[in-house]
Design a protein around this motif. Structure first.
Motif, PDB file in Angstrom:
ATOM      1  N   ASN A 337       0.855  -1.189   0.000  1.00 20.62           N
ATOM      2  CA  ASN A 337       0.000   0.000   0.000  1.00 20.62           C
ATOM      3  C   ASN A 337       0.887   1.233   0.000  1.00 20.62           C
ATOM      4  O   ASN A 337       1.570   1.514   0.987  1.00 20.62           O
ATOM      5  CB  ASN A 337      -0.925   0.004   1.220  1.00 20.62           C
ATOM      6  N   ARG A 338       0.866   1.968  -1.117  1.00 18.09           N
ATOM      7  CA  ARG A 338       1.738   3.131  -1.267  1.00 18.09           C
ATOM      8  C   ARG A 338       1.108   4.420  -0.767  1.00 18.09           C
ATOM      9  O   ARG A 338       1.751   5.455  -0.790  1.00 18.09           O
ATOM     10  CB  ARG A 338       2.108   3.318  -2.738  1.00 18.09           C
ATOM     11  N   SER A 339      -0.125   4.375  -0.334  1.00 13.88           N
ATOM     12  CA  SER A 339      -0.814   5.592   0.085  1.00 13.88           C
ATOM     13  C   SER A 339      -0.082   6.243   1.253  1.00 13.88           C
ATOM     14  O   SER A 339       0.132   5.626   2.297  1.00 13.88           O
ATOM     15  CB  SER A 339      -2.250   5.259   0.497  1.00 13.88           C
TER      16      SER A 339
END
Length: 449
Positions: A337-339
Motif C-alpha cells: 500500500n503506497r498511500s
C-alpha cells in the motif's frame, strides 16, 4: 535462476542487521552479567549511532566518487569486518576494564562499535546495491533483513535467555508474586548453551551473507542490471502492484504501435512515481521519526519497560518482537500500500504502541498490571505490534523511494541513520545522567497493590 536470485538476495539481507539484532535478543542474559546492568541498552544505542560515521563517509563517497565498483568494495569490507567482530565478541564479550575506579565493559563496547559500523553502513550500501537487480528482489532482500532479527530471536528462545525464578533466603523456590518478603531474590537459570556459542552462530550468519554477496556478483551479466537499466522487470513489478499503477494505462495506449512508440512505452513504464516536494518532505520526515523511535528512543528503555514484569516477559519481548519484522515484510510483499495517508496513519498507530511502552518504562519498577499475566501479555504484544507497524512503514517507504531513483534510496538510508542518532543521543542523558528511569528486582520490589 529467478529462485536462486531470491535465495541469494534473502541470504544477503541476513548480514544487514544480524549482529546488532543478535545483541538485542541476547541482552536479557547479558544485562545480568555485565556491570552496566539495566543501563546497558542506552549505552548500546549511543555506540550504534556513533557508528553512523560509516554511512556518512559512504554517502559522501556517492556524491564525490560514484560508481558500483566502489560500492561493492565497501560491502566486501564491512561484511568481512562483521565476521571477524562476531568471532572476537565470542571471546571477549565479558572482559571488563576499570576506568576511574569503576568497571566498564570496554572490550564489549569497542567490538559492538565495529559491528554497528557494519550494520549502519549496510543501510546506505546494501539497498542501493539491490537496485541493480529487478524490483521484485528488493522485497525479498527486506525479508532477509527481517530474518536477521528473527533467526537470532528463535535461537535465543532455544537458548532460554535470562529465564529466572524467585527464591527466598534459604534458597528454596518462592512464589512468583509481587510485594513478597524482602528476603526473596532473583536466581537466574543457566542457558541451554553459552553466550559464546550464540555469538559464534552470529559469525556463521555473517559468513552466509558474505558468501551470498559473492554469488550475486558472479551471476551472468544478463541479471546484473545497472541502476540506469531496470526495464526487463518493470512490467512485472507493475502487475504486482509495487510500481506506479497508472503505468498500465500507458502500456495499453502504446500497444501495437511502431518501434518509436515502443520506446515511449518503455520510458513510461520506467518513469518514477511523481512525488511533489511536500510529499518527499513528508516521506523523509516519516523516515527520521520512525527510525528515531525504533532505533533510538524505545530500545534505550526496553529493559525498564519489560524487566519489571519479570525476565520471562523481557526475554519473550526481545525474541518475539523480532518476528514482527519479517512478518511485516511478507505482508508488504503480498499487500503493498503506497498511500501516504495510510502509511501516516499506520505510523500513528505504531506511535500509540510505542507510547504505551515508554509509559511503562517511566513507571518502572511498578508499571501497570505488574504481577499479572495480563500485564506481561500486554507488554509483549505492545512491543510486537510497535515493531510490526513501523517495519511495514519502513519497507513501503523504501519501495517508493527505490522506484524514484538510486540517490533517493541512498538518502533514505542516511535519513534513517540521522533519526536513529537523534533518538539515541536524546535518551542517553535521560537514562544515565538524570536517572529518569528506575530499575528494581522483580522478586523483591514492593509495589502498591
Amino acid at each position: 535462476m529467478s529462485l536462486l536470485i531470491h535465495v541469494l538476495a534473502c541470504a544477503f539481507g541476513l548480514g544487514s542487521w544480524v549482529a546488532v539484532n543478535g545483541l538485542w535478543v541476547e541482552l536479557p542474559l547479558i544485562v545480568n552479567s555485565l556491570p552496566e546492568g539495566w543501563d546497558l541498552p542506552s549505552y548500546l544505542t549511543v555506540i550504534i549511532q556513533l557508528a553512523n560515521l560509516g554511512p556518512l563517509l559512504v554517502t559522501l563517497m556517492h556524491k564525490l566518487c560514484p560508481g558500483p565498483h566502489k560500492e561493492r568494495v565497501v560491502i566486501y569490507t564491512i561484511l568481512s569486518i562483521g565476521v571477524v567482530s562476531c568471532i572476537l565478541l565470542a571471546v571477549f564479550w565479558d572482559t571488563t576494564t576499570v576506568v576511574a575506579g569503576a568497571s566498564y565493559s570496554l572490550a564489549f563496547f569497542i567490538i559492538t562499535f565495529f559491528l554497528s559500523l557494519v550494520d549502519c553502513t549496510s543501510s546506505v550500501t546494501f539497498m542501493p546495491f539491490m537496485t541493480q537487480l529487478p524490483a521484485k528482489y528488493i522485497t525479498t532482500y527486506f525479508f532477509g533483513e527481517g530474518l536477521s532479527g528473527f533467526i537470532p530471536g528463535v535461537v535465543a528462545l532455544a537458548q532460554g535467555v535470562g529465564i529466572a525464578r524467585c527464591v527466598d533466603s534459604n534458597h528454596t523456590e518462592g512464589n512468583y508474586t509481587y510485594g513478597n518478603v524482602s528476603t526473596s531474590h532473583t536466581e537466574y537459570l543457566p542457558p541451554n548453551f553459552s553466550i559464546e556459542v550464540f555469538f559464534a552462530f552470529l559469525a556463521v550468519m555473517m559468513s552466509v551473507s558474505l558468501a551470498a554477496f559473492v554469488a550475486l556478483n558472479k551471476l551472468p551479466r544478463t541479471f546484473e542490471l545497472s541502476t540506469e537499466n531496470l526495464m526487463p522487470d518493470t512490467e512485472g513489478a507493475v502487475s504486482s502492484g509495487l510500481d506506479n499503477p497508472g503505468a498500465e494505462t500507458d502500456e495499453v495506449a502504446v500497444k501495437g504501435q511502431g518501434e518509436a512508440e515502443g520506446e515511449v512505452k518503455g520510458k513510461a513504464l520506467l518513469a518514477a512515481p511523481q512525488l511533489s516536494t511536500s510529499q518527499l518532505a513528508f516521506i523523509y520526515t516519516l523516515v527520521v521519526l520512525v527510525n528515531a523511535a525504533t532505533n533510538g528512543v524505545l530500545p534505550s528503555v526496553q529493559t525498564y519497560s519489560c524487566m519489571p514484569y519479570g525476565n520471562l516477559a523481557y526475554h519473550l519481548t526481545a525474541a518475539l518482537a523480532s518476528v514482527a519484522n519479517p512478518v511485516a515484510c511478507t505482508i508488504a510483499m503480498f499487500f503493498p500500500n503506497r498511500s501516504l495517508v495510510f502509511l501516516g496513519g499506520l505510523s500513528m498507530l505504531g506511535a500509540g504502541f510505542g507510547s504505551y511502552n515508554m509509559a511503562m518504562a517511566a513507571m518502572s519498577p511498578c508499571p501497570l498490571l505488574q504481577g499479572t499475566v495480563g500485564g506481561e501479555v500486554l507488554i509483549v504484544l505492545s512491543w510486537l505490534f510497535f515493531t510490526g507497524t513501523t517495519s511495514y512503514v519502513k519497507v513501503m517507504v523504501a519501495v517508493i523511494l527505490r522506484d524514484r531513483s538510486h540517490s533517493a534510496l541512498v538518502w533514505c538510508g542516511a535519513a534513517s541513520q540521522m533519526g536513529s542518532l537523534v533518538g539515541s543521543v536524546t535518551m542517553f542523558p535521560l537514562v544515565n545522567t538524570y536517572r529518569l528511569f528506575e530499575s528494581g528486582d522483580f522478586c523483591s520490589t514492593r509495589c502498591p497493590v
